[in-house]
Design an enzyme around this catalytic site. Structure first.
Site, PDB file in Angstrom:
ATOM      1  N   LYS A  13      -0.051  11.754  -3.700  1.00  0.00           N
ATOM      2  CA  LYS A  13       0.259  10.643  -4.607  1.00  0.00           C
ATOM      3  C   LYS A  13       0.388  11.134  -6.051  1.00  0.00           C
ATOM      4  CE  LYS A  13      -1.551   7.103  -1.613  1.00  0.00           C
ATOM      5  NZ  LYS A  13      -2.738   6.311  -1.253  1.00  0.00           N
ATOM      6  N   GLY A  57       0.853  -1.188   0.000  1.00  0.00           N
ATOM      7  CA  GLY A  57       0.000   0.000   0.000  1.00  0.00           C
ATOM      8  C   GLY A  57       0.888   1.237   0.000  1.00  0.00           C
ATOM      9  N   ASP A 110      -2.164   4.553  -6.173  1.00  0.00           N
ATOM     10  CA  ASP A 110      -0.713   4.605  -5.997  1.00  0.00           C
ATOM     11  C   ASP A 110      -0.153   5.863  -6.619  1.00  0.00           C
ATOM     12  OD1 ASP A 110       0.518   1.958  -4.792  1.00  0.00           O
ATOM     13  OD2 ASP A 110      -1.319   1.491  -5.850  1.00  0.00           O
ATOM     14  N   CYS A 134      -8.411  -4.738  -3.909  1.00  0.00           N
ATOM     15  CA  CYS A 134      -7.093  -4.759  -3.272  1.00  0.00           C
ATOM     16  C   CYS A 134      -7.171  -4.340  -1.801  1.00  0.00           C
ATOM     17  CB  CYS A 134      -6.108  -3.885  -4.048  1.00  0.00           C
ATOM     18  SG  CYS A 134      -4.386  -4.164  -3.593  1.00  0.00           S
ATOM     19  N   LYS A 175      -3.863  -0.767  -8.089  1.00  0.00           N
ATOM     20  CA  LYS A 175      -3.668  -2.218  -8.255  1.00  0.00           C
ATOM     21  C   LYS A 175      -4.230  -2.737  -9.569  1.00  0.00           C
ATOM     22  CE  LYS A 175      -1.907  -4.524  -6.250  1.00  0.00           C
ATOM     23  NZ  LYS A 175      -0.502  -4.809  -6.650  1.00  0.00           N
TER      24      LYS A 175
HETATM   25  C1  RUB Z   1      -1.879  -1.623  -3.073  1.00  0.00           C
HETATM   26  C2  RUB Z   1      -2.820  -0.729  -3.796  1.00  0.00           C
HETATM   27  C3  RUB Z   1      -3.555   0.280  -2.965  1.00  0.00           C
HETATM   28  C4  RUB Z   1      -2.799   1.613  -3.019  1.00  0.00           C
HETATM   29  C5  RUB Z   1      -3.346   2.598  -2.008  1.00  0.00           C
HETATM   30  O1  RUB Z   1      -1.020  -2.334  -3.947  1.00  0.00           O
HETATM   31  O2  RUB Z   1      -2.950  -0.739  -4.995  1.00  0.00           O
HETATM   32  O3  RUB Z   1      -4.847   0.486  -3.443  1.00  0.00           O
HETATM   33  O4  RUB Z   1      -1.432   1.415  -2.762  1.00  0.00           O
HETATM   34  O5  RUB Z   1      -3.105   2.138  -0.691  1.00  0.00           O
HETATM   35  P1  RUB Z   1       0.160  -3.210  -3.305  1.00  0.00           P
HETATM   36  P2  RUB Z   1      -3.068   3.168   0.530  1.00  0.00           P
HETATM   37  O6  RUB Z   1      -0.484  -4.181  -2.361  1.00  0.00           O
HETATM   38  O7  RUB Z   1       0.810  -3.878  -4.463  1.00  0.00           O
HETATM   39  O8  RUB Z   1       1.095  -2.276  -2.597  1.00  0.00           O
HETATM   40  O9  RUB Z   1      -4.404   3.829   0.525  1.00  0.00           O
HETATM   41  O10 RUB Z   1      -2.851   2.295   1.742  1.00  0.00           O
HETATM   42  O11 RUB Z   1      -1.969   4.112   0.277  1.00  0.00           O
END
Ligand code: RUB
Length: 308
Positions: free
Chosen positions: A234, A19, A198, A129, A209
């Site tokens: 982001k 994440g 991301d 995800c 994801k």
């Molecule tokens: C995680 C993913 C999440 C974003 C946002 O992919 O796609 O939706 O990273 O997460 P992975 P957050 O498991 O490959 O890292 O809101 O926690 O920043």
């Protein structure tokens, strides 16, 4: 290079930390820890250490502008600081990191406060995800006394949807797990889709994801509102100069660890959801149109364009 940086980069690479938020938080804490143990004798050597740490962490996951923005912000502060001794510069790193992390926390809570209003009583919410920003929003809606069901995709190949499902269940939220390919099958009964991000590009497209863009497509066809839940940080400033966000491609063994010889397996970690599929981005400034992202960033985080 201090071991804390190498350990953090390895944990990020192996998805022990996943994440975008968690990745950025882990990276910035590793930078701070490394800086505190620095053996550099002057500003130049200290900056070289920070730059080496930056390269190692950037390479741990390619599609993570929040981590890149965080690290660049810290290094930029050191570069601009009038301080010259390493001890003073370590303090600069600590203070800037602390402020950055506090800002991230404030954004997360603001996003939850705004976004939870979109979760109606007796509704069904689908997510893909595991996004800590999304789950925080859903937990907030639950705390506000709303009754709703969450549908989680399992999120192949590494099943982050199970993390989401467990979090929801632990909070007493009615939860259903589905395979990724069942999204369209269930979409007609879904009232709201919320996904994390991301990366956000200057055009307002969102990278999340792998499979997110198919979820968005299904939502559009079923006329189900599709929202992205994300901190503005982001945003990837390189996209304004024409660069494309690099999509990380991970090991084929995540898909099939014992494949027949001669088989090509591709395993991109993320995909791009175009802005026309996105009802809104739920961010710390409220619910915004993807079109307004660049303007908002320039107003709220102008340093993003300076710290390169
Ligand atoms: C995680 C993913 C999440 C974003 C946002 O992919 O796609 O939706 O990273 O997460 P992975 P957050 O498991 O490959 O890292 O809101 O926690 O920043």
């Amino acid at each position: 290079m201090h071991e804390s940086v190498l350990v953090a980069a390895d944990r990020i690479r192996r998805l022990e930390v996943q994440g975008a938020r968690n990745v950025a938080i882990t990276a910035i804490k590793a930078i701070e820890k490394g800086a505190k143990r620095s053996k550099a004798r002057g500003k130049e050597a200290f900056l070289k250490e920070l730059s080496d740490a930056k390269e190692v962490l950037f390479a741990s996951r390619e599609t993570e502008p929040l981590m890149r923005n965080a690290i660049r912000h810290v290094i930029h502060a050191v570069e601009e600081s009038p301080e010259e001794t390493v001890k003073e510069l370590v303090d600069v790193v600590s203070q800037v990191s602390k402020r950055f992390l506090e800002g991230l926390e404030r954004s997360k809570e603001k996003i939850a406060a705004v976004g939870s209003k979109r979760v109606s009583n007796n509704s069904k919410v689908l997510t893909h995800c595991h996004s800590s920003t999304v789950t925080n929003l859903l937990l907030r809606a639950k705390q506000e006394g709303k009754s709703f069901e969450v549908i989680c995709t399992e999120s192949r190949p590494v099943f982050q949807g199970r993390i989401t499902a467990k979090e929801m269940l632990d909070a007493g939220i009615e939860t259903t797990l589905i395979v990724d390919s069942a999204v369209r099958y269930f979409m007609n009964e879904v009232d709201l889709v919320v996904v994390g991000a991301d990366a956000i590009t200057s055009e307002g497209n969102v990278i999340n994801k792998i499979g997110t863009s198919m979820v968005a497509l299904a939502a559009k066809e079923a006329r189900t509102p599709f929202y992205v839940v994300s901190e503005l940080l982001k945003f990837d400033p390189a996209t304004i100069h024409g660069d494309y966000e690099i999509i990380e491609e991970r090991s084929s063994s995540e898909v099939w660890d014992d494949p027949p010889s001669g088989l090509t397996i591709r395993n991109p970690a993320f995909d791009v959801t175009r802005r026309e599929f996105i009802h809104g981005i739920i961010c710390e400034e409220g619910i915004i149109s993807p079109h307004s992202i660049s303007e908002l960033i320039s107003r709220k985080y102008p340093w993003i364009f300076e710290a390169t």
